[in-house]
Design an enzyme around this catalytic site. Structure first.
Site, mmCIF file in Angstrom:
data_model
loop_
_atom_site.group_PDB
_atom_site.id
_atom_site.type_symbol
_atom_site.label_atom_id
_atom_site.label_comp_id
_atom_site.label_asym_id
_atom_site.label_seq_id
_atom_site.Cartn_x
_atom_site.Cartn_y
_atom_site.Cartn_z
ATOM 1 N N LYS A 119 -16.849 -0.282 -16.000
ATOM 2 C CA LYS A 119 -15.677 -0.570 -16.826
ATOM 3 C C LYS A 119 -14.745 -1.591 -16.175
ATOM 4 C CE LYS A 119 -14.287 3.740 -17.073
ATOM 5 N NZ LYS A 119 -15.425 4.491 -16.505
ATOM 6 N N THR A 120 -14.437 -1.374 -14.909
ATOM 7 C CA THR A 120 -13.423 -2.193 -14.252
ATOM 8 C C THR A 120 -13.849 -3.653 -14.172
ATOM 9 O OG1 THR A 120 -12.626 -0.305 -12.968
ATOM 10 C CG2 THR A 120 -12.089 -2.495 -12.140
ATOM 11 N N GLU A 164 -9.005 -1.313 -19.667
ATOM 12 C CA GLU A 164 -10.013 -0.315 -19.320
ATOM 13 C C GLU A 164 -9.481 1.045 -19.743
ATOM 14 O OE1 GLU A 164 -11.775 1.691 -15.196
ATOM 15 O OE2 GLU A 164 -10.904 -0.321 -15.154
#
Length: 465
Positions: A119-120, A164
């Site tokens: 995600k990051t 995110e």
């Protein structure tokens, strides 16, 4: 139109030193809030915040909420904490980090990135692309980015919000994005979903059903049920390395990056350089490109060449004596396997210093952990980083090391190390020029990477020529 609920109000942030909570600071200030906070320990993050005029206390105490109009806390802080109890007694709104983020998104066109892994990096690559287009997005990344002055937040002036969002506590479900990216779904954080993968999938399906007809769901072409996206009213963009609406052609993997040709919606969109190594990062980059192109048609994808890495995402601390020392946040078996594979692209052997993160994950994913280190030459296992959890019945770090050693036939390449000095000694004993030492985990293990560099390349004696 940005939210006005925080204008002129003081928001107290518990756990302000963490990447996710500290990133809220510029976003809250953007909407007119005054911010202060507290954390258990001093850190460079607190120093940076204080330099910017944010009051940061060490330790938690009920007195901290005396001047607050609202309190926000990280997921690591127990909901029954005395400081939170005092806030509730005073009638103050008490929000998790995720709930606060959702409220800050009000009135924005949002690109939200969710999923079990990646995600990051995916969020930051998307944010970098949009910013490189000349736009001014609000950004919320769950990690520290040098381009954001070491934070994960950017207080842009436009109505674009790139964030995110978190499935670990279910808070992603409250986000109503225009474009949603689901990087992948794995057996992670299943305890929040009653231990059921089916419940996790159902929660994500309900989330995607909220997307507007002009929006898009960017999904992996593999790993999800065949009918997962059936009947969604939004556009569905499937992304894969070899199949899907967006694909990678001519993928070339290197030790520090990858190159690939983007094929999207039946057209050759040119070559890009992915700023991190590994197949998994190439796929993350492709998903970021697909999402951004839907939100901002015509955005040049070649701008990804200048995207820098989020800290603790394959961060190279140095190459003393020819040994590459790399720090990475990987803490789930899937992430560990992918990161070791990326490290092996440089040639040489890979030696891993691993700190398990949370007792729950260590117990729930134990079999996966045992199989995750097969491509590492030597492994040092530190005690579990609890992240606020109490020990659980079942296997922990020592048992993991024993199982890894048994899998290797007891050749001495795996050790449980009760302290950091023993772990450093174990991996350095095996490391040689051309090898990589990989410091892995989501806890405080990253602080060992500079120590490894110093041990390999000690400073010359004072006064030496």
């Amino acid at each position: 139109m940005i939210t006005t609920r925080y204008r002129g109000r003081r928001v107290h942030l518990m756990g302000i030193g963490g990447a996710g909570v500290s990133a809220l600071v510029p976003l809250l200030q953007r909407v007119g809030a005054a911010v202060d906070g507290c954390d258990l320990h001093e850190s460079p993050v607190l120093e940076r915040l204080r330099a910017g005029g944010v009051s940061c206390a060490i330790g938690h105490h009920p007195d901290h909420v005396e001047r607050a109009d609202a309190v926000v806390h990280s997921a690591a802080i127990d909901a029954a904490h005395p400081e939170l109890e005092e806030a509730r007694r005073r009638g103050l709104p008490v929000l998790t980090r995720g709930e606060c983020l959702i409220s800050l998104m009000e009135g924005s066109r949002t690109l939200a990135v969710a999923g079990s892994h990646g995600k990051t990096s995916t969020t930051w690559m998307a944010a970098h692309l949009v910013t490189a287009c000349g736009l001014d997005p609000v950004v919320m990344v769950g990690g520290a980015v040098p381009a954001l002055d070491g934070s994960g937040g950017r207080a842009g002036a436009s109505d674009l919000f790139i964030a995110e969002v978190d499935e670990s506590d279910g808070s992603f479900a409250g986000v109503a994005p225009e474009v949603a990216v689901v990087t992948n779904l794995d057996d992670e954080h299943l305890r929040h979903y009653g231990g059921s993968r089916a419940a996790l999938l159902a929660a994500f399906r309900r989330w995607l059903e909220r997307l507007p007809a002009h929006g898009a769901a960017v999904l992996p072409s593999e790993g999800l049920p065949a009918d997962f996206a059936r009947g969604l009213r939004c556009r569905v963009i499937r992304v894969g390395l070899q199949d899907g609406d967006w694909q990678a052609r001519d993928l070339a993997l290197a030790a520090e990056h990858s190159r690939l040709r983007v094929w999207g919606d039946g057209a050759d969109l040119g070559e890009i350089t992915v700023p991190l190594p590994g197949v998994h990062m190439a796929l993350n980059a492709l998903m970021a490109c697909a999402a951004v192109r839907h939100l901002v048609p015509g955005c040049p994808l070649s701008a990804l060449d200048s995207c820098e890495r989020v800290r603790r995402r394959f961060t190279v601390h140095g190459r003393p004596r020819g040994v590459r020392v790399v720090e990475d946040y990987g803490h789930h078996p899937t992430e560990i396997r992918a990161t070791i594979a990326a490290a092996r692209l440089a040639g040489g052997r890979v030696h891993v210093l691993f700190q398990p993160h949370r007792y729950t994950r260590t117990v729930d994913c134990f079999a996966g952990f045992v199989a995750a280190f097969d491509q590492a030459h030597a492994v040092a296992v530190l005690p579990v980083y609890p992240a606020g959890e109490a020990p659980l019945p079942g296997p922990a770090a020592r048992e993991l090391a024993e199982a890894l050693a048994e899998r290797r036939g007891g050749d001495g390449s795996v050790a449980f190390c009760p302290d950091t000095e023993a772990a450093i000694a174990h991996v350095l004993e095996a490391a040689a020029a051309g090898d990589t030492v990989l410091v892995l985990g989501a806890g405080d293990v990253g602080r060992l990477a500079p120590r490894l560099v110093a041990r390999l390349d000690p400073a010359p004696p004072r006064g030496a020529a």
